[in-house]
Design a protein around this motif. Structure first.
Motif, short mmCIF file in Angstrom:
data_model
loop_
_atom_site.label_atom_id
_atom_site.label_comp_id
_atom_site.label_asym_id
_atom_site.label_seq_id
_atom_site.Cartn_x
_atom_site.Cartn_y
_atom_site.Cartn_z
N GLU A 1 0.76 -1.08 -0.07
CA GLU A 1 -0.03 0.07 -0.11
C GLU A 1 0.90 1.22 -0.05
OE1 GLU A 1 -3.30 0.06 -0.17
OE2 GLU A 1 -3.49 -2.03 -0.35
N LEU A 2 0.60 2.08 -0.94
CA LEU A 2 1.36 3.46 -1.12
C LEU A 2 1.25 4.38 0.27
CD1 LEU A 2 3.29 5.16 -2.68
CD2 LEU A 2 1.43 6.07 -3.93
N SER A 3 -0.06 4.25 0.73
CA SER A 3 -0.34 4.96 2.10
C SER A 3 0.62 4.51 2.69
CB SER A 3 -1.76 4.93 2.13
OG SER A 3 -2.06 3.23 2.66
N GLU A 4 1.24 3.21 3.11
CA GLU A 4 2.21 3.04 4.31
C GLU A 4 3.69 2.90 3.75
OE1 GLU A 4 -0.41 -0.73 6.17
OE2 GLU A 4 0.60 -1.02 4.53
N TYR A 5 4.08 4.01 2.98
CA TYR A 5 5.30 4.00 2.46
C TYR A 5 6.20 4.32 3.50
CZ TYR A 5 9.34 6.64 1.26
OH TYR A 5 10.66 7.13 1.04
N LYS A 6 5.88 5.24 4.32
CA LYS A 6 6.71 5.79 5.58
C LYS A 6 7.09 4.52 6.26
CE LYS A 6 7.18 9.09 9.30
NZ LYS A 6 6.60 10.43 9.72
N GLN A 7 5.95 3.90 6.94
CA GLN A 7 6.13 2.62 8.02
C GLN A 7 6.93 1.71 7.12
OE1 GLN A 7 3.25 4.54 7.10
NE2 GLN A 7 1.76 4.19 8.31
N LEU A 8 6.84 1.47 5.84
CA LEU A 8 7.37 0.26 5.22
C LEU A 8 8.84 0.63 5.16
CD1 LEU A 8 4.84 -0.39 2.29
CD2 LEU A 8 5.76 -2.13 3.75
N PHE A 9 9.26 1.88 4.71
CA PHE A 9 10.59 2.24 4.56
C PHE A 9 11.47 2.15 5.84
CE2 PHE A 9 14.38 5.07 4.02
CZ PHE A 9 14.72 4.44 3.14
N ASN A 10 10.77 2.88 6.92
CA ASN A 10 11.53 3.05 8.13
C ASN A 10 11.89 1.48 8.74
OD1 ASN A 10 11.02 5.72 8.02
ND2 ASN A 10 9.75 6.05 9.62
N GLU A 11 10.77 0.58 8.40
CA GLU A 11 11.00 -0.77 9.10
C GLU A 11 12.15 -1.42 8.32
OE1 GLU A 11 8.56 -4.72 8.90
OE2 GLU A 11 7.99 -3.52 10.47
N LYS A 12 11.96 -1.37 7.06
CA LYS A 12 12.90 -1.98 6.13
C LYS A 12 14.43 -1.38 6.18
CE LYS A 12 9.41 -4.24 3.28
NZ LYS A 12 8.90 -4.55 1.83
N ILE A 13 14.59 0.01 6.39
CA ILE A 13 15.97 0.38 6.33
C ILE A 13 16.74 0.04 7.70
CG2 ILE A 13 15.18 2.58 7.13
CD1 ILE A 13 18.13 1.82 4.61
N LYS A 14 15.91 -0.27 8.52
CA LYS A 14 16.33 -0.45 9.94
C LYS A 14 16.90 -2.12 9.90
CE LYS A 14 14.06 2.99 12.33
NZ LYS A 14 12.91 3.20 13.60
N LEU A 15 16.02 -2.83 9.44
CA LEU A 15 16.43 -4.25 9.13
C LEU A 15 17.49 -4.28 8.26
CD1 LEU A 15 16.12 -7.21 9.53
CD2 LEU A 15 14.29 -7.32 7.75
N LEU A 16 17.71 -3.53 7.09
CA LEU A 16 18.83 -3.85 5.96
C LEU A 16 20.28 -3.51 6.93
CD1 LEU A 16 19.75 -4.08 3.12
CD2 LEU A 16 19.33 -1.75 2.87
N LEU A 17 20.14 -2.38 7.64
CA LEU A 17 21.36 -2.26 8.37
C LEU A 17 21.70 -3.12 9.38
CD1 LEU A 17 20.76 1.70 8.83
CD2 LEU A 17 22.04 0.69 7.24
N GLU A 18 20.77 -3.65 10.13
CA GLU A 18 20.85 -4.80 10.94
C GLU A 18 21.57 -5.92 10.49
OE1 GLU A 18 18.45 -7.02 14.60
OE2 GLU A 18 17.88 -5.10 13.83
N LEU A 19 21.14 -6.30 9.06
CA LEU A 19 21.76 -7.49 8.76
C LEU A 19 23.12 -7.37 8.35
CD1 LEU A 19 18.77 -7.97 5.89
CD2 LEU A 19 19.00 -9.22 8.11
N GLY A 20 23.62 -6.44 8.37
CA GLY A 20 25.18 -6.14 7.87
C GLY A 20 25.86 -6.26 9.25
N GLU A 21 25.31 -6.28 10.34
CA GLU A 21 26.07 -6.28 11.55
C GLU A 21 26.72 -7.39 11.93
OE1 GLU A 21 26.81 -3.66 13.35
OE2 GLU A 21 25.60 -2.44 12.14
N ALA A 22 25.88 -8.61 11.59
CA ALA A 22 26.38 -9.91 12.17
C ALA A 22 26.04 -11.15 11.10
CB ALA A 22 25.93 -10.45 13.60
N ASP A 23 26.67 -12.31 11.09
CA ASP A 23 26.16 -13.22 10.45
C ASP A 23 24.66 -13.94 10.69
OD1 ASP A 23 28.61 -12.89 9.56
OD2 ASP A 23 29.73 -14.87 10.36
N LYS A 24 24.41 -13.99 11.77
CA LYS A 24 23.01 -14.08 12.20
C LYS A 24 22.12 -12.96 12.64
CE LYS A 24 24.49 -18.90 13.16
NZ LYS A 24 24.56 -20.22 14.02
N THR A 25 20.77 -13.15 12.33
CA THR A 25 20.15 -11.94 12.72
C THR A 25 18.84 -12.76 13.32
OG1 THR A 25 20.92 -10.59 11.13
CG2 THR A 25 18.73 -10.07 12.07
N THR A 26 18.29 -12.02 14.69
CA THR A 26 17.14 -11.96 15.11
C THR A 26 16.49 -10.79 15.06
OG1 THR A 26 17.90 -13.99 16.70
CG2 THR A 26 15.71 -12.94 17.31
#
Length: 343
Positions: A113-138
């Motif tokens: 939903e385009l109306s959820e753009y802000k929420q989608l991006f905010n959650e996904k950018i934080k996850l993308l950055l977290e994936l770079g921190e360690a080999d395994k992610t919770t």
């Protein structure tokens, strides 16, 4: 389609031109090459990491980035894996610019939903950055399944994949980039560059407040552009393609608007951001913007509006041989001056 000749190019030939442009930029000494993400038939490129992987095999040193990855409609795990793979294939040259992009077709295409753009991006950018921190992610969130000690493979060659947030003009996006400590790629497609200074200030202020080192808060300025031997030649050659681009890809026709030559002259004037002109004028524009922003990168988008590859190639060559060496030298000399010499 080329608006001057009326001829269209096949998707296959378009892909070959993109790779050829990257190879030329690499050989000429340009630092970075980026490709965008679009999901419509009048653009050929939907998958930046796939195309960049092909470019990696045809180049040696140039860094390779998306411009931009539409993260709100992508899976951050898949994005990380794709660019980590690119990083391995390119010997550590991969980067990501994550943002909304200029078009919104990917939202209904992938079921968001385009109306959820802000929420989608905010959650996904934080996850993308977290994936770079360690080999395994919770991790757990609202827009994808949770991760429980999940192995994220492959790991990139670089210790950390460089991630930039693409910002089009909102303080909220600039603040988010600063808070997260990513780079900020600021698109200035027209107008007086000084109007965008508050966004850079917001970005740096948010980054410092979040505890990030000031030196790690990097700014890139991106602009449309075209370079020719003289400014008049550049404007004469570029105008029909830029007018076609604005009218057909940026909503001009939908509003019944056309880009007049008078308006184009204003956009391309020395005080405005559109990077169209002789090498000397482009140098002046980049250095003037550096006085305002103190940015680390200038990224020019030459290939728009059906402009022929030969003209794109000329712009790349002039940027590499006439513009970049002078800009690098002038900025290096300015940073080496004793503090009392700065006014």
């Amino acid at each position: 389609m080329n608006p001057v000749t009326g001829q269209a190019i096949s998707a296959r030939d378009r892909m070959k031109e993109i790779v050829a442009a990257a190879k030329l930029a690499d050989e000429a000494g340009i630092d970075l090459f980026g490709v965008g993400e679009h999901h419509r038939l009048d653009f050929v490129l939907t998958s930046p990491p796939v195309v960049l992987a092909a470019i990696a095999q045809a180049t040696k040193r140039i860094r390779l980035t998306s411009a931009t990855t539409v993260l709100g409609t992508s899976d951050p795990v898949r994005v990380f894996e794709d660019f980590a793979t690119l990083d391995l294939l390119s010997d550590g040259r991969a980067e990501i610019i994550a943002g909304r992009g200029a078009y919104v077709e990917s939202f209904p295409l992938f079921g968001y939903e385009l109306s959820e753009y802000k929420q989608l991006f905010n959650e996904k950018i934080k996850l993308l950055l977290e994936l770079g921190e360690a080999d395994k992610t919770t991790w757990s969130g609202s827009y994808r399944s949770a991760l429980l000690d999940a192995e994220i493979s492959p790991r990139p060659l670089q210790p950390r994949l460089p991630v930039w947030v693409g910002v089009g003009g909102t303080p909220q996006s600039a603040e988010l980039a600063g808070t997260l400590g990513t780079g900020m790629a600021l698109a200035i497609l027209g107008g007086d560059p000084s109007y965008f200074k508050p966004l850079v200030d917001v970005y740096r202020s948010a980054g410092m407040q979040a505890g990030h080192n000031q030196k790690s808060l990097k700014v890139a300025i991106t602009s449309h552009g075209y370079i020719a031997s003289t400014t008049q030649q550049a404007k004469d050659e570029y105008y029909p393609y830029y007018a076609y681009y604005l009218e057909n890809f940026m909503g001009g026709n939908a509003r019944g608007e056309q880009l007049t030559r008078e308006r184009f002259e204003q956009l391309a004037s020395p005080i405005n951001a559109l990077a169209v002109g002789s090498p000397e004028q482009i140098i002046e524009k980049i250095l003037a913007q550096h006085e305002i922003f103190g940015h680390h990168r200038f990224m020019a988008q030459f290939d728009i509006g059906g402009i022929p590859f030969s003209k794109v190639a000329t712009s790349i060559e002039l940027l590499a041989t006439k513009v970049a060496p002078v800009v690098r030298r002038e900025i290096r000399n300015a940073t080496m001056k004793p503090a009392h010499q700065h006014k």
